[in-house]
Design an enzyme around this catalytic site. Sequence first.
Site, PDB file in Angstrom:
ATOM      1  N   LYS A  20       0.829  -1.208   0.000  1.00 40.58           N
ATOM      2  CA  LYS A  20       0.000   0.000   0.000  1.00 40.58           C
ATOM      3  C   LYS A  20       0.871   1.269   0.000  1.00 40.58           C
ATOM      4  O   LYS A  20       0.625   2.191  -0.772  1.00 40.58           O
ATOM      5  CB  LYS A  20      -0.921  -0.037   1.229  1.00 40.58           C
ATOM      6  CG  LYS A  20      -1.893   1.112   1.336  1.00 40.58           C
ATOM      7  CD  LYS A  20      -3.115   0.737   2.148  1.00 40.58           C
ATOM      8  CE  LYS A  20      -2.887   0.764   3.643  1.00 40.58           C
ATOM      9  NZ  LYS A  20      -2.692   2.099   4.215  1.00 40.58           N
ATOM     10  N   SER A  21       1.880   1.280   0.856  1.00 43.81           N
ATOM     11  CA  SER A  21       2.718   2.478   0.962  1.00 43.81           C
ATOM     12  C   SER A  21       3.428   2.778  -0.359  1.00 43.81           C
ATOM     13  O   SER A  21       3.507   3.926  -0.798  1.00 43.81           O
ATOM     14  CB  SER A  21       3.766   2.292   2.061  1.00 43.81           C
ATOM     15  OG  SER A  21       3.140   2.148   3.302  1.00 43.81           O
ATOM     16  N   GLY A  92      -5.266   7.845   5.321  1.00 43.01           N
ATOM     17  CA  GLY A  92      -4.377   8.775   6.027  1.00 43.01           C
ATOM     18  C   GLY A  92      -3.139   9.081   5.198  1.00 43.01           C
ATOM     19  O   GLY A  92      -2.648  10.218   5.181  1.00 43.01           O
ATOM     20  N   GLN A 163       4.399   8.967   7.449  1.00 45.36           N
ATOM     21  CA  GLN A 163       3.520   9.906   6.734  1.00 45.36           C
ATOM     22  C   GLN A 163       3.973  11.346   6.986  1.00 45.36           C
ATOM     23  O   GLN A 163       4.017  12.152   6.057  1.00 45.36           O
ATOM     24  CB  GLN A 163       2.072   9.708   7.184  1.00 45.36           C
ATOM     25  CG  GLN A 163       1.518   8.362   6.750  1.00 45.36           C
ATOM     26  CD  GLN A 163       0.103   8.114   7.226  1.00 45.36           C
ATOM     27  OE1 GLN A 163      -0.481   8.931   7.933  1.00 45.36           O
ATOM     28  NE2 GLN A 163      -0.451   6.975   6.843  1.00 45.36           N
ATOM     29  N   ASP A 309       1.483  -1.460  11.869  1.00 46.62           N
ATOM     30  CA  ASP A 309       0.203  -1.910  11.295  1.00 46.62           C
ATOM     31  C   ASP A 309      -0.090  -3.381  11.600  1.00 46.62           C
ATOM     32  O   ASP A 309      -1.215  -3.847  11.407  1.00 46.62           O
ATOM     33  CB  ASP A 309       0.200  -1.710   9.772  1.00 46.62           C
ATOM     34  CG  ASP A 309       0.171  -0.229   9.410  1.00 46.62           C
ATOM     35  OD1 ASP A 309      -0.234   0.585  10.252  1.00 46.62           O
ATOM     36  OD2 ASP A 309       0.561   0.111   8.277  1.00 46.62           O
ATOM     37  N   LYS A 336      -4.923   5.498  14.503  1.00 45.31           N
ATOM     38  CA  LYS A 336      -5.025   4.803  13.206  1.00 45.31           C
ATOM     39  C   LYS A 336      -6.483   4.863  12.728  1.00 45.31           C
ATOM     40  O   LYS A 336      -7.258   5.677  13.214  1.00 45.31           O
ATOM     41  CB  LYS A 336      -4.526   3.363  13.338  1.00 45.31           C
ATOM     42  CG  LYS A 336      -3.037   3.271  13.661  1.00 45.31           C
ATOM     43  CD  LYS A 336      -2.206   3.871  12.548  1.00 45.31           C
ATOM     44  CE  LYS A 336      -0.728   3.875  12.883  1.00 45.31           C
ATOM     45  NZ  LYS A 336       0.064   4.625  11.902  1.00 45.31           N
ATOM     46  N   ARG A 340      -6.877   1.572  17.791  1.00 44.54           N
ATOM     47  CA  ARG A 340      -6.634   0.122  17.707  1.00 44.54           C
ATOM     48  C   ARG A 340      -6.257  -0.495  19.051  1.00 44.54           C
ATOM     49  O   ARG A 340      -6.277  -1.723  19.181  1.00 44.54           O
ATOM     50  CB  ARG A 340      -5.573  -0.191  16.643  1.00 44.54           C
ATOM     51  CG  ARG A 340      -6.109  -0.071  15.232  1.00 44.54           C
ATOM     52  CD  ARG A 340      -5.100  -0.453  14.160  1.00 44.54           C
ATOM     53  NE  ARG A 340      -5.680  -0.334  12.836  1.00 44.54           N
ATOM     54  CZ  ARG A 340      -4.977  -0.180  11.719  1.00 44.54           C
ATOM     55  NH1 ARG A 340      -3.647  -0.111  11.772  1.00 44.54           N
ATOM     56  NH2 ARG A 340      -5.582  -0.085  10.551  1.00 44.54           N
ATOM     57  N   ARG A 382      -7.740  -3.645   9.013  1.00 41.46           N
ATOM     58  CA  ARG A 382      -6.808  -4.531   9.731  1.00 41.46           C
ATOM     59  C   ARG A 382      -7.470  -5.182  10.949  1.00 41.46           C
ATOM     60  O   ARG A 382      -7.096  -6.282  11.351  1.00 41.46           O
ATOM     61  CB  ARG A 382      -5.538  -3.775  10.107  1.00 41.46           C
ATOM     62  CG  ARG A 382      -4.824  -3.232   8.864  1.00 41.46           C
ATOM     63  CD  ARG A 382      -3.371  -2.979   9.079  1.00 41.46           C
ATOM     64  NE  ARG A 382      -2.848  -2.047   8.088  1.00 41.46           N
ATOM     65  CZ  ARG A 382      -2.518  -2.371   6.846  1.00 41.46           C
ATOM     66  NH1 ARG A 382      -2.651  -3.606   6.419  1.00 41.46           N
ATOM     67  NH2 ARG A 382      -2.048  -1.448   6.014  1.00 41.46           N
TER      68      ARG A 382
HETATM   69  C1  S3P Z   1       2.221   4.657   6.258  1.00 37.59           C
HETATM   70  C2  S3P Z   1       2.751   4.971   7.484  1.00 37.59           C
HETATM   71  C3  S3P Z   1       2.194   4.487   8.751  1.00 37.59           C
HETATM   72  C4  S3P Z   1       1.260   3.312   8.552  1.00 37.59           C
HETATM   73  C5  S3P Z   1       0.302   3.539   7.418  1.00 37.59           C
HETATM   74  C6  S3P Z   1       1.057   3.762   6.123  1.00 37.59           C
HETATM   75  C7  S3P Z   1       2.840   5.215   5.054  1.00 37.59           C
HETATM   76  O1  S3P Z   1       1.468   5.541   9.357  1.00 37.59           O
HETATM   77  O2  S3P Z   1       0.536   3.064   9.738  1.00 37.59           O
HETATM   78  O3  S3P Z   1      -0.550   2.411   7.261  1.00 37.59           O
HETATM   79  O4  S3P Z   1       2.559   4.731   3.937  1.00 37.59           O
HETATM   80  O5  S3P Z   1       3.639   6.158   5.188  1.00 37.59           O
HETATM   81  P1  S3P Z   1       2.191   6.643  10.295  1.00 37.59           P
HETATM   82  O6  S3P Z   1       3.111   7.429   9.474  1.00 37.59           O
HETATM   83  O7  S3P Z   1       1.066   7.496  10.820  1.00 37.59           O
HETATM   84  O8  S3P Z   1       2.868   5.859  11.362  1.00 37.59           O
END
Ligand code: S3P
Length: 423
Positions: A20-21, A92, A163, A309, A336, A340, A382
């Site tokens: 996903k990232s 997010g 993020q 996650d 999240k 969670r 999740r």
């Molecule tokens: C992500 C960073 C994480 C993760 C999210 C995806 C990303 O969040 O929990 O599912 O793609 O940069 P945080 O940066 O808030 O920890």
Amino acid sequence: MVELRKVNKIKGEVTVPGDKSISHRGVMLGALGEGITEIEGFLTGADCLSTIDCFRNLGIETELSGTKVVVHGKGIYGLKKPDKILYTGNSGTTTRLLSGILAGQSFDSVITGDASICKRPMSRVVKPLSMMGADIKGEYCPLEIKGSALNAIKYNMPVASAQVKTAILLAGLYANGETEVVEIEKSRDHTERILSAMGADIIEDGLSVKVRKCDKLTGIHLSVPGDISSAAFFIAAASVMKGSEVLIKNVGVNPTRTGILDVARNMGADIKEINYRSENNEPVCDLLVRSADLKGVRIDGAIIPRLIDELPVIAVMALAAEGETVIADAAELKVKETNRITAVCTELKKSGADITETDDGMIIRGGRKLIGADFASYGDHRMAMSLAVLAQMTDGKCNIDDISCCAISYPEFFNDLYAMEDK
Ligand code: S3P
């Protein structure tokens, strides 16, 4: 209510959907690149489709066929003013990364998302971006962003968040000078890897990342590995269901993401990494997981961002483990898709689990007899998939209020799980 069917044990092979990232970043950075960025193995989950949609509204043409995406990049300064509010759905990552990109544009924009997004803190990106000269109104969505000239800053991050780090680095592409982000713990570094492949001037040194203002990024070919966060459900399921043996193919094992492997092995899990290779500067392998007897462990400190996650499903694994598992330093779980910590403790208790909620995690005493229950997903993908693993460990029938949220990151999760059923 939907029944969470039991499968006794699982055997066979599975290829989990793309990371996903990396999928989000491929579209965003591809949009800012010159020429075409071709993404293979793209995650067609709802969150990444939200990213595609936002960039279409910013004037970026994308073609999606199967899991292949062609992004027609328009260069760093090629985005156009959107004619509507940019809607990020449940994502997010889209919301926070996009605010970093939009802060330095020559046009104004507004970002918002669903009910869950509107409750998630955005001040963590608004604050550093404002220090760079951004003009953003809102601590929660909707965020009103007035395009502004930006200046580089050095930012010591108060939370470990990829993020937030990425939002600042993306704004740094537009900021005069050299932007530096210093993390408290190392978080996932996919942005740094892709930016570097596209020709940005970016330097990673321990917990520090520096990026310089950038005039040109070059489109690339990106092959997205399977998401270890999705593989985690099968690592857990195969570990706790006696007689299981599963080969999870093509999983991304970037060291900033492999905390689940370290913890599962400490618990006694039987996981082999085979066929190790590197694609697009990202390590990839197949994971062979066999059931094993598990024991409780302590999970805290620097490993937390490397498995943030995966903590809900790790909590489920801990129920099958002998002894106590302590999860600490994980207060980030509260912000999240849902809280969670509370959600995991509330739902696991319904099945008779011995679990105590703490301020920054939970304490789980494993090895208890578990019973069937009616679970809530909180609309959190999740949570739903973790509870599907828990259902395999209970005596009696388990139901859940909703499984449609799995479409966020793993639309075919239940089909893949049931396809490996070994009767
Ligand atoms: C992500 C960073 C994480 C993760 C999210 C995806 C990303 O969040 O929990 O599912 O793609 O940069 P945080 O940066 O808030 O920890």
